[in-house]
Design an enzyme around this catalytic site. Structure first.
Site, mmCIF file in Angstrom:
data_model
loop_
_atom_site.group_PDB
_atom_site.id
_atom_site.type_symbol
_atom_site.label_atom_id
_atom_site.label_comp_id
_atom_site.label_asym_id
_atom_site.label_seq_id
_atom_site.Cartn_x
_atom_site.Cartn_y
_atom_site.Cartn_z
ATOM 1 N N GLY A 11 47.192 -26.591 42.852
ATOM 2 C CA GLY A 11 47.579 -27.108 41.494
ATOM 3 C C GLY A 11 46.976 -28.359 41.054
ATOM 4 C CG LEU A 12 47.278 -32.441 38.058
ATOM 5 C CD1 LEU A 12 46.068 -32.622 37.443
ATOM 6 C CD2 LEU A 12 48.327 -32.767 36.964
ATOM 7 C CB VAL A 13 49.486 -33.116 42.547
ATOM 8 C CG1 VAL A 13 49.499 -34.301 43.972
ATOM 9 C CG2 VAL A 13 50.230 -33.441 41.355
ATOM 10 N N GLY A 14 47.718 -30.847 44.313
ATOM 11 C CA GLY A 14 47.157 -30.455 45.328
ATOM 12 C C GLY A 14 45.414 -30.501 45.195
ATOM 13 C CE1 TYR A 143 59.772 -30.009 37.762
ATOM 14 C CE2 TYR A 143 60.229 -32.043 36.958
ATOM 15 C CZ TYR A 143 59.431 -31.461 37.529
ATOM 16 O OH TYR A 143 58.543 -31.923 38.163
ATOM 17 C CG ASN A 172 52.987 -37.169 31.705
ATOM 18 O OD1 ASN A 172 52.216 -36.357 32.201
ATOM 19 N ND2 ASN A 172 53.918 -37.006 30.713
ATOM 20 C CG HIS A 186 53.231 -32.284 31.890
ATOM 21 N ND1 HIS A 186 53.188 -31.495 33.030
ATOM 22 C CD2 HIS A 186 54.268 -33.128 31.976
ATOM 23 C CE1 HIS A 186 54.223 -31.738 33.897
ATOM 24 N NE2 HIS A 186 55.148 -32.507 33.230
HETATM 25 P P1 NAP Z 1 50.648 -27.301 38.999
HETATM 26 O O1 NAP Z 1 49.361 -27.613 38.763
HETATM 27 O O2 NAP Z 1 51.516 -26.341 38.045
HETATM 28 O O3 NAP Z 1 50.433 -26.378 40.346
HETATM 29 C C1 NAP Z 1 51.732 -25.637 40.824
HETATM 30 C C2 NAP Z 1 51.316 -25.304 42.340
HETATM 31 O O4 NAP Z 1 52.708 -24.854 42.756
HETATM 32 C C3 NAP Z 1 50.313 -24.346 42.237
HETATM 33 O O5 NAP Z 1 49.507 -24.315 43.449
HETATM 34 C C4 NAP Z 1 50.955 -22.944 42.468
HETATM 35 O O6 NAP Z 1 50.227 -21.882 43.181
HETATM 36 C C5 NAP Z 1 52.160 -23.376 43.169
HETATM 37 N N1 NAP Z 1 53.381 -22.573 43.247
HETATM 38 C C6 NAP Z 1 54.193 -22.578 42.085
HETATM 39 N N2 NAP Z 1 55.200 -21.511 42.260
HETATM 40 C C7 NAP Z 1 55.100 -21.037 43.413
HETATM 41 C C8 NAP Z 1 55.602 -20.301 44.259
HETATM 42 N N3 NAP Z 1 56.845 -19.620 44.119
HETATM 43 N N4 NAP Z 1 55.124 -20.049 45.659
HETATM 44 C C9 NAP Z 1 54.240 -20.724 46.255
HETATM 45 N N5 NAP Z 1 53.407 -21.474 45.608
HETATM 46 C C10 NAP Z 1 53.888 -21.871 44.240
HETATM 47 O O7 NAP Z 1 51.507 -28.418 39.310
HETATM 48 P P2 NAP Z 1 51.154 -29.979 39.591
HETATM 49 O O8 NAP Z 1 51.109 -30.489 38.097
HETATM 50 O O9 NAP Z 1 50.119 -30.121 40.330
HETATM 51 O O10 NAP Z 1 52.526 -30.533 40.422
HETATM 52 C C11 NAP Z 1 52.728 -30.780 41.837
HETATM 53 C C12 NAP Z 1 53.855 -31.316 41.898
HETATM 54 O O11 NAP Z 1 54.131 -32.687 40.979
HETATM 55 C C13 NAP Z 1 55.150 -30.588 41.399
HETATM 56 O O12 NAP Z 1 56.321 -30.578 42.390
HETATM 57 C C14 NAP Z 1 55.829 -31.107 40.063
HETATM 58 O O13 NAP Z 1 57.050 -31.052 40.034
HETATM 59 C C15 NAP Z 1 55.425 -32.781 40.458
HETATM 60 N N6 NAP Z 1 55.095 -33.360 39.161
HETATM 61 C C16 NAP Z 1 54.176 -33.095 38.325
HETATM 62 C C17 NAP Z 1 53.918 -33.833 37.286
HETATM 63 C C18 NAP Z 1 52.835 -33.528 36.260
HETATM 64 O O14 NAP Z 1 52.915 -34.540 35.099
HETATM 65 N N7 NAP Z 1 52.024 -32.484 36.365
HETATM 66 C C19 NAP Z 1 54.855 -35.089 37.079
HETATM 67 C C20 NAP Z 1 55.497 -35.435 37.924
HETATM 68 C C21 NAP Z 1 55.773 -34.492 39.210
HETATM 69 P P3 NAP Z 1 49.552 -21.222 42.094
HETATM 70 O O15 NAP Z 1 48.330 -21.872 41.599
HETATM 71 O O16 NAP Z 1 48.868 -19.887 43.235
HETATM 72 O O17 NAP Z 1 50.231 -20.172 41.002
HETATM 73 P P1 GDP Z 2 57.418 -35.627 29.504
HETATM 74 O O1 GDP Z 2 56.530 -36.841 29.815
HETATM 75 O O2 GDP Z 2 58.310 -35.009 30.788
HETATM 76 O O3 GDP Z 2 58.374 -35.812 28.370
HETATM 77 O O4 GDP Z 2 56.524 -34.489 29.364
HETATM 78 P P2 GDP Z 2 55.409 -34.195 28.425
HETATM 79 O O5 GDP Z 2 53.926 -34.301 29.115
HETATM 80 O O6 GDP Z 2 55.446 -32.733 27.847
HETATM 81 O O7 GDP Z 2 55.172 -35.390 27.268
HETATM 82 C C1 GDP Z 2 56.047 -35.074 26.152
HETATM 83 C C2 GDP Z 2 55.615 -36.007 24.983
HETATM 84 O O8 GDP Z 2 54.447 -35.784 24.406
HETATM 85 C C3 GDP Z 2 56.775 -35.872 23.798
HETATM 86 O O9 GDP Z 2 56.845 -37.094 23.412
HETATM 87 C C4 GDP Z 2 56.223 -34.718 22.894
HETATM 88 O O10 GDP Z 2 56.750 -35.035 21.770
HETATM 89 C C5 GDP Z 2 54.607 -35.222 23.276
HETATM 90 N N1 GDP Z 2 53.758 -34.379 22.771
HETATM 91 C C6 GDP Z 2 52.839 -34.344 21.861
HETATM 92 N N2 GDP Z 2 52.260 -33.283 21.858
HETATM 93 C C7 GDP Z 2 52.532 -32.608 22.723
HETATM 94 C C8 GDP Z 2 52.007 -31.227 23.062
HETATM 95 O O11 GDP Z 2 51.115 -30.567 22.990
HETATM 96 N N3 GDP Z 2 52.416 -30.747 24.312
HETATM 97 C C9 GDP Z 2 53.417 -31.619 25.089
HETATM 98 N N4 GDP Z 2 53.891 -31.137 26.397
HETATM 99 N N5 GDP Z 2 53.960 -32.686 24.712
HETATM 100 C C10 GDP Z 2 53.460 -33.130 23.508
#
Ligand code: NAP
Ligand code: GDP
Length: 324
Positions: A11-14, A143, A172, A186
């Site tokens: 994923g994104l972080v991995g 969540y 984020n 996001h």
């Molecule tokens: P992501 O890009 O969506 O990647 C999710 C990862 O989890 C992928 O490697 C996916 O594998 C794996 N996965 C999902 N379901 C699974 C399952 N049932 N079994 C095994 N693997 C599974 O997520 P990310 O954004 O990197 O997020 C990483 C962590 O950061 C998460 O815990 C998330 O909650 C946290 N986080 C994210 C954000 C953000 O803005 N993105 C913000 C705060 C916290 P596949 O690719 O094979 O599907």
């Molecule tokens: P959050 O930070 O957990 O709330 O998650 P998001 O990354 O989805 O950000 C949400 C904020 O971005 C909210 O204020 C939304 O109204 C705004 N936003 C504007 N355009 C978009 C869009 O296309 N997708 C998402 N996810 N959020 C959007």
């Protein structure tokens, strides 16, 4: 010798952790150390919602350390639409990973939470002591409760077995390998994709909500370094917020402006105020992090945005973009 299993490794972080481990000088603070084997697992290596598949993955690699990132992840609109899925899938994944880590005698686990776990009505800035002091925002309670429970699990494992299970709380996140789906992702990846489509097709670029909410964003490659630091140098059970400073909140409009510049979109854009804004702000303090890590240089937001957009344009055909 240590084996570090990164769940959610595709994923994104991995992917960012993989990039940092592979590109920082070997033996440096964030580079690979001698004797370390890093395993980046994706869902095809084992569905972590399934206890037997999780056990099989742990039996195969016998990790001494786990960075647990795998989760059902989505932005505001995904979280609003699929609350039960976000609750259930994340409860199952976290239960299975922590139990397999315990049974496999992993020395340390860092699970990834999010600032979404914090209460909606709380005094700002958010800090590590406030996770359980009120209900989360209604838009993402599925969540949030699943993720909050990891902190409870970590303390219970430590209390009963002395386990060294902890958690990280990022804000984020954005960067290469993000999920650029138009509907459920996001804000930054969704808007990069929308802006790209608007430029390519000459169609309107529409930003959801009022553009006024404020967020802190962290570049995935900076966050990757912080995870590696936490793995090696942090030894508490309580979480640590991994974030830029609370004075670095930016509005969604500023995000859209930065995207317009990076994509080179020349038209006007509009706000669809019929769409939700979500929480207005959730500023988090990085005081604890900075007090422990010492000096750390975050990538400037616009530079991180340029790198992300460049990655998206170069990898459009294979990136996660949902339905095109
Ligand atoms: P992501 O890009 O969506 O990647 C999710 C990862 O989890 C992928 O490697 C996916 O594998 C794996 N996965 C999902 N379901 C699974 C399952 N049932 N079994 C095994 N693997 C599974 O997520 P990310 O954004 O990197 O997020 C990483 C962590 O950061 C998460 O815990 C998330 O909650 C946290 N986080 C994210 C954000 C953000 O803005 N993105 C913000 C705060 C916290 P596949 O690719 O094979 O599907
Ligand atoms: P959050 O930070 O957990 O709330 O998650 P998001 O990354 O989805 O950000 C949400 C904020 O971005 C909210 O204020 C939304 O109204 C705004 N936003 C504007 N355009 C978009 C869009 O296309 N997708 C998402 N996810 N959020 C959007």
């Amino acid at each position: 010798m240590s084996v570090i299993l990164v769940t959610g490794g595709s994923g994104l972080v991995g992917s960012a952790i993989k990039h940092v481990i592979e590109t920082e000088p070997e033996g440096s603070r964030f580079g690979k150390k001698p004797g370390e084997t890093w395993i980046f697992a994706r869902s095809s290596d084992g569905d972590l919602k399934d206890a037997a598949a999780t056990k099989a993955l742990f039996d195969k690699y016998k990790p001494t350390h786990v960075i647990h990132l795998a989760a059902l992840v989505g932005g505001l609109f995904g979280n609003m639409k699929y609350k039960l899925s976000f609750l259930r899938e994340n409860l199952l994944i976290n239960e299975n990973v922590l139990n397999a880590s315990h049974e496999g005698k992993a020395q340390k686990v860092i699970s990834c939470l999010s600032t979404c776990v914090f209460p909606d009505k709380v005094t700002y800035p958010l800090d590590e002591t406030k996770i359980h002091s009120g209900p989360p925002h209604e838009s993402n309670f599925g969540y949030a409760y699943a993720k909050r429970l990891v902190d409870v699990q970590n303390h219970a494992y430590n209390d009963q077995y002395g386990s060294n299970f902890t958690s990280a709380i990022p804000t984020n996140i954005f960067g290469p390998h993000d999920n650029f789906d138009l509907e459920v992702s996001h804000v930054i990846p969704a808007l990069i994709h929308k802006c790209y489509m608007a430029k390519k097709n000459g169609t309107p670029f529409v930003v959801a909500g009022t553009g006024k909410p404020l967020r802190q964003f962290i570049y995935s490659r900076d966050l990757a370094k912080l995870f590696i630091w936490q793995l090696r140098e942090y030894n508490e059970i309580d979480p640590v917020i991994l974030s830029v400073g609370e004075d670095e909140e930016i509005s969604i409009k500023e995000v859209a402006d930065s995207i317009v510049k990076a994509v080179g979109f020349e038209g006007e854009y509009t706000f669809d105020t019929s769409k939700a804004d979500g929480q207005f702000r959730k500023p988090a303090s990085n005081k604890k992090l900075l007090s422990l890590i010492g000096e750390f240089k975050f990538t400037p937001f616009d530079q991180a945005m340029d790198e992300t957009v460049a990655w998206f344009l170069q990898n459009y055909d294979t990136a996660r973009t949902g339905k095109k």
